[in-house]
Motif scaffolding. Sequence first.
Motif, PDB file in Angstrom:
ATOM      1  N   ASN A   1       0.850  -1.183   0.000  1.00 32.28           N
ATOM      2  CA  ASN A   1       0.000   0.000   0.000  1.00 32.28           C
ATOM      3  C   ASN A   1       0.889   1.238   0.000  1.00 32.28           C
ATOM      4  O   ASN A   1       1.280   1.722   1.067  1.00 32.28           O
ATOM      5  CB  ASN A   1      -0.923   0.010   1.225  1.00 32.28           C
ATOM      6  CG  ASN A   1      -1.904  -1.121   1.205  1.00 32.28           C
ATOM      7  OD1 ASN A   1      -2.462  -1.441   0.165  1.00 32.28           O
ATOM      8  ND2 ASN A   1      -2.108  -1.754   2.343  1.00 32.28           N
ATOM      9  N   PRO A   2       1.242   1.743  -1.190  1.00 35.56           N
ATOM     10  CA  PRO A   2       2.160   2.889  -1.248  1.00 35.56           C
ATOM     11  C   PRO A   2       1.481   4.182  -0.801  1.00 35.56           C
ATOM     12  O   PRO A   2       0.257   4.304  -0.839  1.00 35.56           O
ATOM     13  CB  PRO A   2       2.524   2.954  -2.732  1.00 35.56           C
ATOM     14  CG  PRO A   2       1.348   2.375  -3.436  1.00 35.56           C
ATOM     15  CD  PRO A   2       0.815   1.311  -2.505  1.00 35.56           C
ATOM     16  N   THR A   3       2.311   5.132  -0.398  1.00 35.90           N
ATOM     17  CA  THR A   3       1.788   6.457  -0.077  1.00 35.90           C
ATOM     18  C   THR A   3       1.300   7.107  -1.361  1.00 35.90           C
ATOM     19  O   THR A   3       1.625   6.658  -2.476  1.00 35.90           O
ATOM     20  CB  THR A   3       2.882   7.352   0.542  1.00 35.90           C
ATOM     21  OG1 THR A   3       3.919   7.532  -0.427  1.00 35.90           O
ATOM     22  CG2 THR A   3       3.450   6.748   1.813  1.00 35.90           C
ATOM     23  N   GLU A   4       0.538   8.153  -1.241  1.00 34.93           N
ATOM     24  CA  GLU A   4       0.002   8.848  -2.420  1.00 34.93           C
ATOM     25  C   GLU A   4       1.133   9.361  -3.305  1.00 34.93           C
ATOM     26  O   GLU A   4       1.066   9.264  -4.530  1.00 34.93           O
ATOM     27  CB  GLU A   4      -0.876  10.012  -1.956  1.00 34.93           C
ATOM     28  CG  GLU A   4      -1.602  10.704  -3.101  1.00 34.93           C
ATOM     29  CD  GLU A   4      -2.543  11.790  -2.602  1.00 34.93           C
ATOM     30  OE1 GLU A   4      -2.575  12.856  -3.249  1.00 34.93           O
ATOM     31  OE2 GLU A   4      -3.225  11.572  -1.592  1.00 34.93           O
ATOM     32  N   GLU A   5       2.193   9.856  -2.681  1.00 39.35           N
ATOM     33  CA  GLU A   5       3.343  10.371  -3.436  1.00 39.35           C
ATOM     34  C   GLU A   5       4.008   9.270  -4.265  1.00 39.35           C
ATOM     35  O   GLU A   5       4.320   9.455  -5.437  1.00 39.35           O
ATOM     36  CB  GLU A   5       4.350  10.982  -2.464  1.00 39.35           C
ATOM     37  CG  GLU A   5       5.516  11.660  -3.137  1.00 39.35           C
ATOM     38  CD  GLU A   5       6.424  12.310  -2.116  1.00 39.35           C
ATOM     39  OE1 GLU A   5       7.497  11.722  -1.840  1.00 39.35           O
ATOM     40  OE2 GLU A   5       6.054  13.381  -1.597  1.00 39.35           O
ATOM     41  N   VAL A   6       4.190   8.106  -3.661  1.00 35.98           N
ATOM     42  CA  VAL A   6       4.804   6.978  -4.371  1.00 35.98           C
ATOM     43  C   VAL A   6       3.873   6.499  -5.474  1.00 35.98           C
ATOM     44  O   VAL A   6       4.309   6.212  -6.585  1.00 35.98           O
ATOM     45  CB  VAL A   6       5.150   5.825  -3.401  1.00 35.98           C
ATOM     46  CG1 VAL A   6       5.557   4.574  -4.162  1.00 35.98           C
ATOM     47  CG2 VAL A   6       6.243   6.252  -2.450  1.00 35.98           C
ATOM     48  N   SER A   7       2.587   6.426  -5.191  1.00 38.58           N
ATOM     49  CA  SER A   7       1.614   5.979  -6.176  1.00 38.58           C
ATOM     50  C   SER A   7       1.624   6.880  -7.404  1.00 38.58           C
ATOM     51  O   SER A   7       1.556   6.402  -8.536  1.00 38.58           O
ATOM     52  CB  SER A   7       0.221   5.943  -5.555  1.00 38.58           C
ATOM     53  OG  SER A   7      -0.707   5.383  -6.454  1.00 38.58           O
ATOM     54  N   GLU A   8       1.743   8.192  -7.187  1.00 45.75           N
ATOM     55  CA  GLU A   8       1.800   9.128  -8.313  1.00 45.75           C
ATOM     56  C   GLU A   8       3.069   8.921  -9.128  1.00 45.75           C
ATOM     57  O   GLU A   8       3.036   8.987 -10.357  1.00 45.75           O
ATOM     58  CB  GLU A   8       1.746  10.568  -7.800  1.00 45.75           C
ATOM     59  CG  GLU A   8       0.381  10.972  -7.292  1.00 45.75           C
ATOM     60  CD  GLU A   8       0.382  12.359  -6.660  1.00 45.75           C
ATOM     61  OE1 GLU A   8       1.421  13.056  -6.733  1.00 45.75           O
ATOM     62  OE2 GLU A   8      -0.657  12.730  -6.093  1.00 45.75           O
TER      63      GLU A   8
ATOM     64  N   SER B   1       1.887  -1.947  -6.609  1.00 45.62           N
ATOM     65  CA  SER B   1       3.161  -2.145  -5.923  1.00 45.62           C
ATOM     66  C   SER B   1       3.150  -3.528  -5.311  1.00 45.62           C
ATOM     67  O   SER B   1       2.253  -3.872  -4.551  1.00 45.62           O
ATOM     68  CB  SER B   1       3.346  -1.093  -4.839  1.00 45.62           C
ATOM     69  OG  SER B   1       3.438   0.184  -5.401  1.00 45.62           O
TER      70      SER B   1
END
Length: 52
Positions: free
Chosen positions: A22-29, A36
Motif C-alpha cells: 500500500n504505497p503512499t500517495e506520493e509513491v503511487s503518483e 506495488s
Amino acid sequence: MAKCPACSAEITHVDAEMIELNPTEEVSESTEGEPSRAIATVCPECEAIIGI
C-alpha cells in the motif's frame, strides 16, 4: 538452526509469496498508479513475514 522470530519454530525452509503493498500517495503518483508488489519470505508454520 534458525528460528522464526514470531513463533520460534525451527526453520528448515521458507515459503515465498507475492504480496501487495500500500504505497503512499506520493509513491503511487510517481509509479503512475501501477500496483506495488514485493516478494515476501514467510514462515511455513505461522505465515509470519520474515523478510521482504
